[in-house]
Write an enzyme that holds these catalytic residues in place. Structure first.
Site, PDB file in Angstrom:
ATOM      1  N   LYS A 152       0.914  -1.227  -0.089  1.00  0.00           N
ATOM      2  CA  LYS A 152      -0.128  -0.003  -0.063  1.00  0.00           C
ATOM      3  C   LYS A 152       0.803   1.423  -0.105  1.00  0.00           C
ATOM      4  O   LYS A 152       1.971   1.238   0.534  1.00  0.00           O
ATOM      5  CB  LYS A 152      -0.730   0.117   1.407  1.00  0.00           C
ATOM      6  N   ASP A 167      -6.940   4.405  -4.735  1.00  0.00           N
ATOM      7  CA  ASP A 167      -7.626   4.460  -3.428  1.00  0.00           C
ATOM      8  C   ASP A 167      -8.258   5.853  -3.089  1.00  0.00           C
ATOM      9  O   ASP A 167      -8.413   6.419  -4.027  1.00  0.00           O
ATOM     10  CB  ASP A 167      -6.640   3.937  -2.376  1.00  0.00           C
TER      11      ASP A 167
HETATM   12  P1  NDP Z   1     -12.748   8.005  -3.046  1.00  0.00           P
HETATM   13  O1  NDP Z   1     -11.888   8.814  -2.914  1.00  0.00           O
HETATM   14  O2  NDP Z   1     -13.341   7.716  -4.442  1.00  0.00           O
HETATM   15  O3  NDP Z   1     -13.978   8.122  -1.980  1.00  0.00           O
HETATM   16  C1  NDP Z   1     -13.935   8.374  -0.818  1.00  0.00           C
HETATM   17  C2  NDP Z   1     -15.288   8.790  -0.201  1.00  0.00           C
HETATM   18  O4  NDP Z   1     -15.260   8.747   1.015  1.00  0.00           O
HETATM   19  C3  NDP Z   1     -15.612  10.175  -0.553  1.00  0.00           C
HETATM   20  O5  NDP Z   1     -16.950  10.389  -0.685  1.00  0.00           O
HETATM   21  C4  NDP Z   1     -15.048  11.115   0.520  1.00  0.00           C
HETATM   22  O6  NDP Z   1     -15.502  12.403   0.866  1.00  0.00           O
HETATM   23  C5  NDP Z   1     -15.474   9.946   1.848  1.00  0.00           C
HETATM   24  N1  NDP Z   1     -14.399  10.135   2.902  1.00  0.00           N
HETATM   25  C6  NDP Z   1     -13.113   9.838   2.863  1.00  0.00           C
HETATM   26  N2  NDP Z   1     -12.459  10.268   3.927  1.00  0.00           N
HETATM   27  C7  NDP Z   1     -13.493  10.513   4.652  1.00  0.00           C
HETATM   28  C8  NDP Z   1     -13.578  10.724   6.080  1.00  0.00           C
HETATM   29  N3  NDP Z   1     -12.299  10.782   6.857  1.00  0.00           N
HETATM   30  N4  NDP Z   1     -14.656  11.238   6.605  1.00  0.00           N
HETATM   31  C9  NDP Z   1     -15.991  11.174   5.831  1.00  0.00           C
HETATM   32  N5  NDP Z   1     -15.991  10.837   4.671  1.00  0.00           N
HETATM   33  C10 NDP Z   1     -14.594  10.662   3.816  1.00  0.00           C
HETATM   34  O7  NDP Z   1     -12.219   6.679  -2.461  1.00  0.00           O
HETATM   35  P2  NDP Z   1     -12.812   5.108  -2.653  1.00  0.00           P
HETATM   36  O8  NDP Z   1     -14.177   5.015  -2.851  1.00  0.00           O
HETATM   37  O9  NDP Z   1     -11.947   4.357  -3.689  1.00  0.00           O
HETATM   38  O10 NDP Z   1     -12.279   4.193  -1.257  1.00  0.00           O
HETATM   39  C11 NDP Z   1     -13.461   4.206  -0.250  1.00  0.00           C
HETATM   40  C12 NDP Z   1     -12.984   3.212   0.594  1.00  0.00           C
HETATM   41  O11 NDP Z   1     -12.912   2.014   0.230  1.00  0.00           O
HETATM   42  C13 NDP Z   1     -11.587   3.289   1.277  1.00  0.00           C
HETATM   43  O12 NDP Z   1     -11.582   2.875   2.842  1.00  0.00           O
HETATM   44  C14 NDP Z   1     -10.512   2.595   0.550  1.00  0.00           C
HETATM   45  O13 NDP Z   1      -9.406   1.960   1.241  1.00  0.00           O
HETATM   46  C15 NDP Z   1     -11.616   1.196   0.343  1.00  0.00           C
HETATM   47  N6  NDP Z   1     -11.351   0.447  -0.777  1.00  0.00           N
HETATM   48  C16 NDP Z   1     -11.418   0.875  -2.091  1.00  0.00           C
HETATM   49  C17 NDP Z   1     -11.055   0.236  -3.028  1.00  0.00           C
HETATM   50  C18 NDP Z   1     -11.087   0.779  -4.576  1.00  0.00           C
HETATM   51  O14 NDP Z   1     -10.920  -0.055  -5.661  1.00  0.00           O
HETATM   52  N7  NDP Z   1     -11.378   2.194  -4.829  1.00  0.00           N
HETATM   53  C19 NDP Z   1     -10.551  -1.396  -3.053  1.00  0.00           C
HETATM   54  C20 NDP Z   1     -10.980  -1.837  -1.942  1.00  0.00           C
HETATM   55  C21 NDP Z   1     -11.143  -0.647  -0.760  1.00  0.00           C
HETATM   56  P3  NDP Z   1     -14.976  13.512  -0.229  1.00  0.00           P
HETATM   57  O15 NDP Z   1     -15.736  13.186  -1.741  1.00  0.00           O
HETATM   58  O16 NDP Z   1     -15.656  14.674   0.573  1.00  0.00           O
HETATM   59  O17 NDP Z   1     -13.574  13.387  -0.341  1.00  0.00           O
END
Ligand code: NDP
Length: 453
Positions: free
Chosen positions: A128, A168
């Site tokens: 990571k 991510d």
């Molecule tokens: P994105 O950046 O596309 O989206 C993240 C989302 O979560 C956004 O809506 C963001 O809000 C919100 N967010 C992030 N940090 C916070 C916080 N501290 N408090 C509240 N809301 C928050 O990321 P992903 O969708 O790719 O990832 C989401 C989760 O899934 C993570 O835990 C990641 O590790 C996990 N994951 C992702 C994978 C992937 O293929 N993308 C694979 C496996 C796991 P805002 O829009 O305001 O930034």
């Protein structure tokens, strides 16, 4: 030494040797505490010091990322790549760009990734990386210059058969594109060193959708075991990024009704169902906040983060049958799970990594709420990344339906493996234990085979 003492000893030395990494300890504790029955049955893991070895990354790289902002000022960030375990394949795992990123967060994510990747049944090790860079409010030019500077250093450590990063939080198709371009400029090679690439230049169909789709497929498998389906279920989803959006899309495909989404500034509750078109427009195209959603849909409720009931995430206060935490770590706590339970929620499937606190997980176990742990439930993303690597290596392009169907089978296999393993170790249906043991066993046995490395 008893198994409990062995686990305790490793936990203690981890905390002493790597101070200040709370999320990492949480992830290690969660895995080690569920390995007890395996360690009882198989003394070889103690004999070969597997626990001591598996909690230490093979390599961790920390570097300075220097870039110039639009005002001509030089900015600095910290870059990380943790190459955690390569026992079963090249390191694989995403890059996160978020101001909260530090070594402990990257290590927790890398540690989880080892077992998740193992569960997919594919030959990929765990890694990571990321940076404390905040993409919010930055111009296109600033994002590009940051990504290029980040790749200048990262390029020295990755490779098609060595380490293949992906996206991510904060890293999507745009950032992968800028990093890929920079890698090519530095090395002169067009190689599959990143996944999540654009479809015109080596990306895989269905990679964008894979984590969200996979998480819903996993939920479908859990429900099927109880003779139930997603049809007609009301779902709450947190987040509005890559995982959340495609979770919502697949929930609709399978007959459920997702009624919430959220971002770092607030949440939307839309009782008649989240409008996917509006959500994609705001988040994928305009990159704006969710308050815009309530401007467009007057019947939706928007609650800003500061107005959430004390100590809770307002998403989990909405009545639902099933919940999909899909934003970030520790976003669903004890008060939240009690709210969900009170309102009739029967299943929590984790799209995000480690979104439930240990107290929330304990409550689910005690109260027989069905639980799809992140390592298993969100493994569809990395699995499809590996399918992208396979296509790159063979210069093939598979159709959307072909990749989606492979994803669906992989999720079924992960469910079956986790379920069967839980049964084998006497706690049928405890998917957290089943997933941890199954993921660990393959990696640990490979480490033993490969000797003292
Ligand atoms: P994105 O950046 O596309 O989206 C993240 C989302 O979560 C956004 O809506 C963001 O809000 C919100 N967010 C992030 N940090 C916070 C916080 N501290 N408090 C509240 N809301 C928050 O990321 P992903 O969708 O790719 O990832 C989401 C989760 O899934 C993570 O835990 C990641 O590790 C996990 N994951 C992702 C994978 C992937 O293929 N993308 C694979 C496996 C796991 P805002 O829009 O305001 O930034």
């Amino acid at each position: 030494m008893s198994v409990q003492k062995y686990i305790h000893k490793v936990m203690k030395s981890t905390m002493e040797s790597t101070p200040g990494q709370a999320e990492f300890y949480q992830a290690v504790e969660e895995v080690l505490s569920t390995l007890e029955p395996l360690l009882q049955a198989e003394p070889k893991y103690d004999k070969y010091n597997i626990l001591e070895r598996i909690v230490i990354p093979e390599r961790q790289i920390l570097f300075r990322v220097v870039w110039m902002d639009d005002a001509g000022k030089i900015q600095t960030n910290i870059g990380y790549r943790v190459q955690f375990n390569s026992a079963i394949g090249p390191y694989k795992g995403g890059l996160r760009f978020h101001p909260s990123v530090n070594l402990g967060i990257i290590k927790f994510l890398g540690f989880e990734q080892i077992f998740k990747n193992s569960l997919t049944g594919l030959p990929i090790g765990g890694g990571k990386g990321g940076s404390n860079f905040d993409p919010k409010g930055k111009s296109e030019g600033e994002i590009m210059r940051f990504c290029q500077s980040f790749m200048t250093e990262l390029s020295k450590h990755i490779g098609e058969t060595k380490d293949v990063p992906a996206g991510d939080i904060g890293v999507g198709g745009r950032e992968i594109g800028y990093m890929f371009g920079e890698y090519k400029r530095i090395t002169g090679n067009f190689e599959g060193i990143l996944t999540g690439k654009g479809l015109n230049w080596g990306g895989s169909l269905a990679r964008t959708e894979a984590t969200g789709f996979g998480s819903v497929y996993f939920a479908e498998n859990i429900l099927a075991k109880r003779g139930d389906t997603l049809e007609g279920k009301v779902a709450t989803v947190s987040g509005s990024g890559n995982v959340a959006i495609y979770t919502i899309q697949k929930l609709y495909d399978l007959g459920a009704k997702p009624v919430t989404c959220s971002d770092s500034r607030g949440m939307i509750y839309h009782e008649k169902g989240i409008d996917l078109h509006t959500l994609k427009l705001i988040k994928e195209v305009e990159r704006k906040g969710l308050d815009e959603y309530a401007q467009i849909h007057k019947d939706a409720v928007y609650i800003p983060v500061g107005k959430y009931p004390e100590g809770t995430n307002a998403v989990w206060g909405v009545p639902c049958d099933i919940a999909f935490p899909s934003a970030t770590q520790n976003e669903l706590n004890f008060a939240d799970i009690k709210n969900l339970h009170k309102n009739g929620c029967i299943l929590v499937t984790e799209g995000a990594n480690m979104p439930s606190t240990p107290e929330a997980i304990h409550y689910m176990m005690e109260n027989k709420i069905m639980y799809g742990p992140a390592k298993a439930a969100n493994a569809g993303g990395v699995a499809t990344s590996q399918l992208e690597m396979s296509q790159n290596a063979s210069m093939a392009t598979w159709s959307f339906a072909e990749v989606d169907s492979k994803l669906n089978s992989i999720m079924k296999n992960i469910f079956n493996l986790s379920y069967e393993t839980s049964k084998e170790f006497g706690d049928e249906g405890n998917l957290m234990m089943g997933a941890n043991i199954a993921g660990f066993r393959k990696v640990a046995d490979s480490m033993i085979d490969q000797g003292a490395v």
